[in-house]
Motif scaffolding. Structure first.
Motif, mmCIF file in Angstrom:
data_model
loop_
_atom_site.group_PDB
_atom_site.id
_atom_site.type_symbol
_atom_site.label_atom_id
_atom_site.label_comp_id
_atom_site.label_asym_id
_atom_site.label_seq_id
_atom_site.Cartn_x
_atom_site.Cartn_y
_atom_site.Cartn_z
ATOM 1 N N ASP A 272 0.832 -1.207 0.000
ATOM 2 C CA ASP A 272 0.000 0.000 0.000
ATOM 3 C C ASP A 272 0.869 1.260 0.000
ATOM 4 O OD1 ASP A 272 -2.464 -1.414 0.102
ATOM 5 O OD2 ASP A 272 -2.216 -1.701 2.256
ATOM 6 N N THR A 273 1.863 1.288 0.879
ATOM 7 C CA THR A 273 2.730 2.467 0.928
ATOM 8 C C THR A 273 3.624 2.552 -0.310
ATOM 9 O OG1 THR A 273 4.283 1.228 2.326
ATOM 10 C CG2 THR A 273 2.731 2.688 3.436
ATOM 11 N N LYS A 274 3.987 1.414 -0.882
ATOM 12 C CA LYS A 274 4.785 1.446 -2.110
ATOM 13 C C LYS A 274 4.016 2.111 -3.241
ATOM 14 C CE LYS A 274 8.002 -2.402 -1.441
ATOM 15 N NZ LYS A 274 8.453 -3.730 -1.934
ATOM 16 N N ARG A 275 2.723 1.788 -3.355
ATOM 17 C CA ARG A 275 1.915 2.415 -4.410
ATOM 18 C C ARG A 275 1.768 3.914 -4.171
ATOM 19 N NH1 ARG A 275 -0.860 -2.605 -4.036
ATOM 20 N NH2 ARG A 275 -2.239 -1.765 -2.425
ATOM 21 N N LEU A 276 1.559 4.304 -2.911
ATOM 22 C CA LEU A 276 1.430 5.730 -2.610
ATOM 23 C C LEU A 276 2.742 6.467 -2.854
ATOM 24 C CD1 LEU A 276 -0.707 5.575 0.662
ATOM 25 C CD2 LEU A 276 -1.483 6.195 -1.633
ATOM 26 N N ASN A 277 3.848 5.839 -2.504
ATOM 27 C CA ASN A 277 5.141 6.491 -2.701
ATOM 28 C C ASN A 277 5.512 6.607 -4.175
ATOM 29 O OD1 ASN A 277 6.006 7.243 -0.069
ATOM 30 N ND2 ASN A 277 6.391 5.090 0.408
ATOM 31 N N ALA A 278 4.934 5.741 -5.009
ATOM 32 C CA ALA A 278 5.199 5.821 -6.445
ATOM 33 C C ALA A 278 4.661 7.119 -7.044
ATOM 34 C CB ALA A 278 4.591 4.620 -7.160
ATOM 35 N N VAL A 279 3.621 7.684 -6.415
ATOM 36 C CA VAL A 279 3.041 8.942 -6.912
ATOM 37 C C VAL A 279 3.196 10.061 -5.878
ATOM 38 C CG1 VAL A 279 1.408 7.852 -8.483
ATOM 39 C CG2 VAL A 279 0.756 8.219 -6.095
#
Length: 266
Positions: free
Chosen positions: A158-165
Motif C-alpha cells: 500500500d505504501t509502495k503504491r502511494l510512494n510511487a506517486v
C-alpha cells in the motif's frame, strides 16, 4: 486490439485522477480529488489532513469524521497529546518524506500504550498510514489515512503504491495549502514542546523525566533501555520511582496526568 500504446486500466485511472487533482487545486473540491487519487493506492475509511508548524498545535485542514471521532482525534488531540503521535515525532526527528504505515514509525510497544488506547481504540481505528509532506524547514503536512475496526491492516504494498506517486501528491498539497498561514513566532513554537519537556519538573529527576517521556510515546522497558543506553533493570527502577513520586500506579494514570499538564494554562 492493443498496439502497445494503450495504458493499462489502472494506469488510465491514475492519469485521470492526477488530472482531476491538478484541476481542483485552489478550490473547495481539492480534498475530494486528493482522496480519490489516494484511494487508488490503497483502500481506507477516513482521511485527515493537518498542518504542523514547529511544535505548535496542528491546524486541521480537512477531516471526514463523525462528531465523536472529530472531538477525540482533532480537538482533544490538538490540545497537547499530538506531541506523542508517532507521525508527528517522525517529522520532528527528520524522517524522510513519504507514506508510512503506523507500524513503520511507532515504538514496538506502542500498540499496548495508553496513547493507543485513548485514541485508536476509542474510535475503533485498526490501522493508519501517514503521508508526510514537508513544507519548509520546520513545517509539515500529514495526511492520515485510517481503517476502522475489523478492517485488514495496511500492507507494505500500500505504501509502495502511494510512494510511487508521492511527488505528484506532495506538490499538489503544497500548492493547495502551502501558504495557508504565516509561521508562528519562535516563542510560540517552543512553548508547547517545552510544556511536554517540563512535565514532572521539580518532582522527577532528569533521567526519570526521560523515561516517563519514552513510556508516554509507547516505548517498552527494553526499547527505552536501548534508546538511553542503560540496563532494563535501571529503567524499571527509575519508572518505579517516577510513579511513586507522581502518586500514580499505572500508565493510564500517567497518560491522564500528562494530558492535563499539556492542556493546562501556560
Amino acid at each position: 486490439m492493443n498496439d502497445g500504446t494503450a495504458f493499462p486500466a489502472l494506469a488510465q485511472e491514475w492519469v485521470a485522477a492526477t488530472a482531476a487533482l491538478a484541476e481542483m487545486i485552489g478550490t473547495e473540491r481539492f480534498p475530494q480529488a486528493l482522496r480519490q487519487i489516494l484511494s487508488l493506492g490503497c483502500s481506507f475509511d477516513s482521511m485527515i489532513v493537518s498542518r504542523y508548524e514547529g511544535a505548535m498545535p496542528p491546524e486541521s485542514l480537512y477531516q471526514d469524521l463523525d462528531e465523536l471521532q472529530a472531538a477525540i482525534t482533532v480537538e482533544f488531540y490538538a490540545s497537547g497529546p499530538y506531541l506523542l503521535d508517532p507521525l508527528y515525532q517522525a517529522c520532528r526527528n527528520g524522517c524522510a518524506p513519504g507514506a508510512y504505515r503506523l507500524m513503520d514509525l511507532a515504538p514496538e510497544a506502542f500498540y499496548r500504550s495508553e496513547y493507543y488506547r485513548a485514541f485508536y481504540r476509542k474510535i475503533s481505528i485498526s490501522d493508519e498510514i501517514g503521508v508526510l509532506v514537508p513544507d519548509g524547514a520546520d513545517s509539515w503536512f500529514i495526511v492520515s489515512l485510517a481503517r476502522f475496526a475489523r478492517a485488514q491492516r495496511f500492507e507494505e504494498a500500500d505504501t509502495k503504491r502511494l510512494n510511487a506517486v508521492f511527488a505528484v501528491i506532495s506538490a499538489a498539497i503544497r500548492r493547495q495549502w502551502g501558504q495557508a498561514k504565516e509561521p508562528a513566532g519562535d516563542f510560540q513554537r517552543e512553548g508547547w514542546e517545552d510544556r511536554m519537556q517540563t512535565f514532572g519538573t521539580g518532582v522527577l529527576s532528569p533521567r526519570e523525566r526521560e523515561i516517563v517521556q519514552l513510556i508516554l510515546q509507547g516505548h517498552s522497558t527494553p526499547s527505552a533501555a536501548a534508546y538511553l543506553g542503560i540496563a532494563e533493570g535501571t529503567v524499571k527502577v527509575h519508572r518505579h520511582h517516577a510513579y511513586s513520586k507522581l502518586g500514580i500506579s499505572s500508565q493510564a494514570e500517567l497518560f491522564s496526568m500528562a494530558t492535563r499538564h499539556l492542556a493546562g494554562p501556560g
